[in-house]
Design an enzyme around this catalytic site. Structure first.
Site, PDB file in Angstrom:
ATOM      1  N   PHE A 262       3.489   2.825 -11.606  1.00 20.13           N
ATOM      2  CA  PHE A 262       4.571   1.839 -10.812  1.00 20.13           C
ATOM      3  C   PHE A 262       5.353   1.081 -11.684  1.00 20.13           C
ATOM      4  O   PHE A 262       6.245   0.243 -11.207  1.00 20.13           O
ATOM      5  CB  PHE A 262       3.626   0.929  -9.827  1.00 20.13           C
ATOM      6  CG  PHE A 262       2.694   1.619  -9.018  1.00 20.13           C
ATOM      7  CD1 PHE A 262       2.946   3.006  -8.309  1.00 20.13           C
ATOM      8  CD2 PHE A 262       1.300   1.166  -8.757  1.00 20.13           C
ATOM      9  CE1 PHE A 262       2.131   3.533  -7.633  1.00 20.13           C
ATOM     10  CE2 PHE A 262       0.564   1.981  -7.948  1.00 20.13           C
ATOM     11  CZ  PHE A 262       1.043   2.912  -7.398  1.00 20.13           C
TER      12      PHE A 262
ATOM     13  N   TRP B 246       8.488  -0.798  -3.877  1.00 21.08           N
ATOM     14  CA  TRP B 246       8.371  -1.086  -5.335  1.00 21.08           C
ATOM     15  C   TRP B 246       7.278  -0.211  -5.735  1.00 21.08           C
ATOM     16  O   TRP B 246       7.374  -0.098  -7.081  1.00 21.08           O
ATOM     17  CB  TRP B 246       8.012  -2.554  -5.427  1.00 21.08           C
ATOM     18  CG  TRP B 246       7.717  -2.901  -6.610  1.00 21.08           C
ATOM     19  CD1 TRP B 246       8.591  -3.359  -7.769  1.00 21.08           C
ATOM     20  CD2 TRP B 246       6.187  -3.127  -7.223  1.00 21.08           C
ATOM     21  NE1 TRP B 246       7.921  -3.478  -8.966  1.00 21.08           N
ATOM     22  CE2 TRP B 246       6.523  -3.616  -8.560  1.00 21.08           C
ATOM     23  CE3 TRP B 246       5.074  -3.098  -6.575  1.00 21.08           C
ATOM     24  CZ2 TRP B 246       5.643  -3.827  -9.633  1.00 21.08           C
ATOM     25  CZ3 TRP B 246       4.114  -3.356  -7.420  1.00 21.08           C
ATOM     26  CH2 TRP B 246       4.236  -3.730  -8.912  1.00 21.08           C
ATOM     27  N   HIS B 247       6.171  -0.008  -5.125  1.00 17.03           N
ATOM     28  CA  HIS B 247       4.862   0.534  -5.646  1.00 17.03           C
ATOM     29  C   HIS B 247       5.229   2.092  -5.962  1.00 17.03           C
ATOM     30  O   HIS B 247       4.479   2.737  -6.751  1.00 17.03           O
ATOM     31  CB  HIS B 247       3.722   0.570  -4.632  1.00 17.03           C
ATOM     32  CG  HIS B 247       3.061  -1.038  -4.479  1.00 17.03           C
ATOM     33  ND1 HIS B 247       3.371  -1.909  -3.923  1.00 17.03           N
ATOM     34  CD2 HIS B 247       1.837  -1.145  -5.369  1.00 17.03           C
ATOM     35  CE1 HIS B 247       2.553  -3.028  -4.146  1.00 17.03           C
ATOM     36  NE2 HIS B 247       1.434  -2.478  -4.866  1.00 17.03           N
ATOM     37  N   GLY B 248       6.014   2.598  -5.168  1.00 15.28           N
ATOM     38  CA  GLY B 248       6.417   4.139  -5.451  1.00 15.28           C
ATOM     39  C   GLY B 248       7.590   4.567  -4.682  1.00 15.28           C
ATOM     40  O   GLY B 248       7.911   4.133  -3.597  1.00 15.28           O
TER      41      GLY B 248
END
Length: 457
Positions: free
Chosen positions: A457, A322-324
């Protein structure tokens, strides 16, 4: 429009407060529509082409919620959640999966190179929280204006915190400036705004000057010395904290100016004595989301140890993704999943770790794994790790003073939210914060203005 820009601080925010104040005073029924309009202007300032995407997601999810309550067709909610995730996947992960496919010999999957809409991960998760609670019977129906404000409220639309509907919807019905503590809220909101801005400008941004050149050199295939590796790793450890917690402090402070209380997102995370404790203190609203809407949905700790460990690993791995959209983020999340699993096994075995040792182990683990979070590739991360473990030239010029000061601020004393609410109102305090705000503005005008890390993000 960045929180740390003149256009926001000296134009948009004062104008928004005046318009909101006039509506609240003379036309209370207009207050929420005014806030929605202001939020759309704020969001569209970066790229107006994505305002229809935000509006479309609001209208579609609101309509699904109404249709579900009218028909009780259970399939509507999973379909809507799937559609939200599909839109997020198209913008954020399509090129990532193309790159993975191209690892297979003979394949030539195209990369579309779409621009990632700001805040799409955060407003997607807000939709999912509401729809999931609606299906579970915990959430009621809301009017379109209230739902739009819940999703698009400008202090939190771009990078959180992740706010549950139950934490904010009831506040929309209040007359915030008619409350007996309205002046105190505004004062503490201004203090939080100033503290968050100071953290970003005086600590986060200067550390970026020590961090970015080293990771750029690693990405270019250059040798990273021991001094450079430790400078960049420790620098990023505190840069990301002051950058993101500074943004959150500003978001909470700005929300208070409009009479709304958002949940805290940081509680001195670098004082954590275990990895579980760290995630209870770092990005608290995301940790809560992952626990309540993913970990528990995967079985949590209710169906045996093996499933619990698997759920932890899957939750944190997906949290990393989800962060990247990159394998380094996936690896970062997976390592945290393994670390949390090791903590579960240790507690099951009755292993007791002294607080100081627990803090040292947690700090070392979190600091080292930040390398994967920051590096643009495994090769770049490996170059930094070689320096960290002495497999590179020693180098010189380690910038320790700023890092040491940042470490002291990050680990000693209360969080900004707690500190601001402990301070008694006084004219001297108001003068001090006013002076600090002016100094920060002068600093912003003098130096480079870095974008907030979590905007990507």
């Amino acid at each position: 429009m960045l929180f740390n820009s003149f256009v926001f601080l000296l134009a948009f925010l004062p104008a928004a407060l005046i318009l909101h104040g006039l509506a609240e005073r003379f036309r209370p029924a207009w207050r929420l529509p005014v806030l929605v309009l202001l939020s759309l202007v704020f969001y569209g300032w970066w790229d107006p082409r994505f305002v229809p995407l935000l509006l479309g997601s609001i209208l579609l999810n609101w309509w699904v919620a109404r249709a579900y309550l009218g028909t009780r067709r259970a399939v509507l909610i999973p379909l809507a959640i799937g559609a939200n995730l599909a839109v997020l996947g198209l913008f954020k992960y399509l090129d990532f999966f193309s790159d993975l496919a191209n690892l297979i010999p003979g394949l030539d999957a195209p990369r579309l190179g779409w621009v990632l809409p700001l805040g799409i991960s955060f407003f997607t998760f807000h939709h999912i929280m509401y729809l999931s609670d609606l299906r579970a019977g915990r959430a009621p129906a809301f009017g379109l204006v209230k739902y739009a404000l819940y999703i698009a409220f400008f202090p939190q639309v771009l990078a959180g915190p992740l706010v549950r509907w139950s934490e904010i919807m009831h506040q929309f019905d209040e007359r915030p400036y008619a409350r007996p503590d309205a002046a105190e809220r505004i004062g503490r909101g201004l203090m939080l705004l100033t503290v968050g801005l100071a953290k970003k400008v005086f600590l986060g941004d200067p550390l970026a000057g020590y961090v970015n050149p080293v990771f750029q050199a690693a990405a270019a295939g250059k040798v990273v010395t021991v001094a450079e590796a430790w400078q960049a790793t420790l620098g990023f450890t505190f840069q990301i904290y002051f950058d993101f917690s500074g943004y959150t402090d500003m978001a909470l402070g700005i929300a208070l100016l409009f009479g709304l209380v958002l949940p805290q997102n940081f509680d001195v995370p670098y004082r954590a004595t275990s990895l579980r404790d760290f995630w209870r203190r770092w990005h608290m609203t995301l940790s809560r989301f992952l626990r309540d809407y993913l970990y528990i949905a995967l079985g949590g700790n209710r169906r045996g140890l093996a499933l619990q460990l698997g759920a932890l690993f899957a939750t944190m791995t997906l949290g990393g993704l989800w962060h990247g959209a990159g394998l380094t983020f996936l690896a970062w999340g997976a390592l945290h999943g393994l670390g949390l699993g090791a903590g579960v096994l240790g507690r099951r075995a009755g292993l007791r770790v002294p607080a100081m040792l627990g803090w040292l182990l947690t700090a070392a683990f979190v600091t080292l794994t930040w390398v994967l979070f920051r590096a643009t590739s495994f090769e770049a991360a490996l170059a930094v790790f070689k320096g960290l473990f002495g497999l590179a030239p020693a180098g010189s010029g380690f910038k320790w003073r700023t890092i040491a000061f940042a470490a002291a601020v990050a680990t000693i004393g209360p969080s900004a939210w707690v500190a601001v609410h402990r301070l008694p109102p006084s004219r001297l305090l108001a003068f001090g914060f006013g002076l600090l705000f002016v100094i920060v503005l002068l600093k912003i005008g003098d130096d480079a203005n870095y974008e907030f890390i979590y905007f990507q993000f």
